[in-house]
Design an enzyme around this catalytic site. Structure first.
Site, PDB file in Angstrom:
ATOM      1  NE  ARG A 179     -36.652  23.762  11.945  1.00  0.00           N
ATOM      2  CZ  ARG A 179     -37.155  22.533  11.938  1.00  0.00           C
ATOM      3  NH1 ARG A 179     -36.757  21.646  12.805  1.00  0.00           N
ATOM      4  NH2 ARG A 179     -38.039  22.179  11.038  1.00  0.00           N
ATOM      5  NE  ARG A 211     -29.398  34.739  -2.417  1.00  0.00           N
ATOM      6  CZ  ARG A 211     -28.694  34.552  -1.316  1.00  0.00           C
ATOM      7  NH1 ARG A 211     -28.828  35.361  -0.287  1.00  0.00           N
ATOM      8  NH2 ARG A 211     -27.846  33.557  -1.226  1.00  0.00           N
ATOM      9  CB  CYS A 248     -33.170  25.028  -1.440  1.00  0.00           C
ATOM     10  SG  CYS A 248     -33.704  26.732  -1.430  1.00  0.00           S
ATOM     11  CD  GLU A 269     -38.108  17.908   6.360  1.00  0.00           C
ATOM     12  OE1 GLU A 269     -37.875  17.307   7.427  1.00  0.00           O
ATOM     13  OE2 GLU A 269     -37.679  19.043   6.113  1.00  0.00           O
ATOM     14  NE  ARG A 288     -40.740  20.240   8.565  1.00  0.00           N
ATOM     15  CZ  ARG A 288     -41.500  19.412   7.847  1.00  0.00           C
ATOM     16  NH1 ARG A 288     -41.348  19.353   6.534  1.00  0.00           N
ATOM     17  NH2 ARG A 288     -42.406  18.658   8.422  1.00  0.00           N
ATOM     18  CE1 TYR A 321     -42.548  23.782  12.843  1.00  0.00           C
ATOM     19  CE2 TYR A 321     -42.079  25.289  14.636  1.00  0.00           C
ATOM     20  CZ  TYR A 321     -41.685  24.262  13.815  1.00  0.00           C
ATOM     21  OH  TYR A 321     -40.439  23.714  13.949  1.00  0.00           O
ATOM     22  NE  ARG A 371     -42.321  21.602  18.185  1.00  0.00           N
ATOM     23  CZ  ARG A 371     -41.178  22.158  18.592  1.00  0.00           C
ATOM     24  NH1 ARG A 371     -40.225  22.421  17.737  1.00  0.00           N
ATOM     25  NH2 ARG A 371     -41.004  22.426  19.862  1.00  0.00           N
TER      26      ARG A 371
END
Length: 120
Positions: free
Chosen positions: A7, A63, A74, A77, A89, A107, A115
Site C-alpha cells: 500500500r 503508464r 482507478c 475513495e 492511494r 505514505y 499511518r
C-alpha cells in the site's frame, strides 16, 4: 512464489493534472524502490483518488513509467466527512518470496499522518 499487496499514499497540493501525475510518479517510485520491485513483479495496481482529485487518471503516470502490460484500475475513495483531502492511494499486488512482514508500505507528504504506525 506468494502473492503480496503493498500500500501507499501521497497528498498533493492541488487538483491539477501535473500535481496528480507528479505525485503518483513519486509514490510509485518510492513503493518500487523501498520494496526492490520491478514491473515484472507486479500483478496489478489499484489507484484511488479522493473525490476532490479529478484532473487526471493516476494510472496514466504509471503508464508513463512503463507499466504497459500491468493491469491498472482507478477509482474514487469513499468521501468520508472530515477525511484528508487531495490524497492519491495505491495498492499493488505483487509476486514475492518475501514474507508479508517484509513488505514496506509507503505514505508520503501529508499522507504520512494516515499511518503513524509505519516507519517513514
Amino acid at each position: 512464489m506468494a502473492v503480496r499487496a503493498v500500500r501507499g499514499a501521497i497528498q498533493v497540493d492541488a487538483n491539477e493534472r501535473q500535481q496528480i501525475l507528479d505525485g503518483t510518479t513519486e509514490l510509485i517510485n518510492a513503493v518500487m524502490d523501498r520494496n526492490n520491485l520491478t514491473t515484472d513483479d507486479l500483478i496489478s495496481v489499484i489507484f484511488t483518488a479522493t473525490h476532490d482529485l479529478d484532473a487526471e487518471f493516476p494510472a496514466y503516470a504509471a503508464r508513463q513509467l512503463g507499466f504497459n502490460d500491468v493491469p491498472l484500475l482507478c477509482t474514487t475513495e469513499i468521501p468520508v466527512p472530515g477525511s484528508m483531502p487531495r490524497v492519491l492511494r495505491l495498492m499493488a499486488h505483487i509476486e514475492s518470496e518475501k514474507p508479508r512482514a517484509q513488505m514496506h508500505h509507503v505514505y508520503l507528504r501529508g499522507a504520512a499522518a494516515l499511518r503513524r504506525d509505519l516507519p517513514q
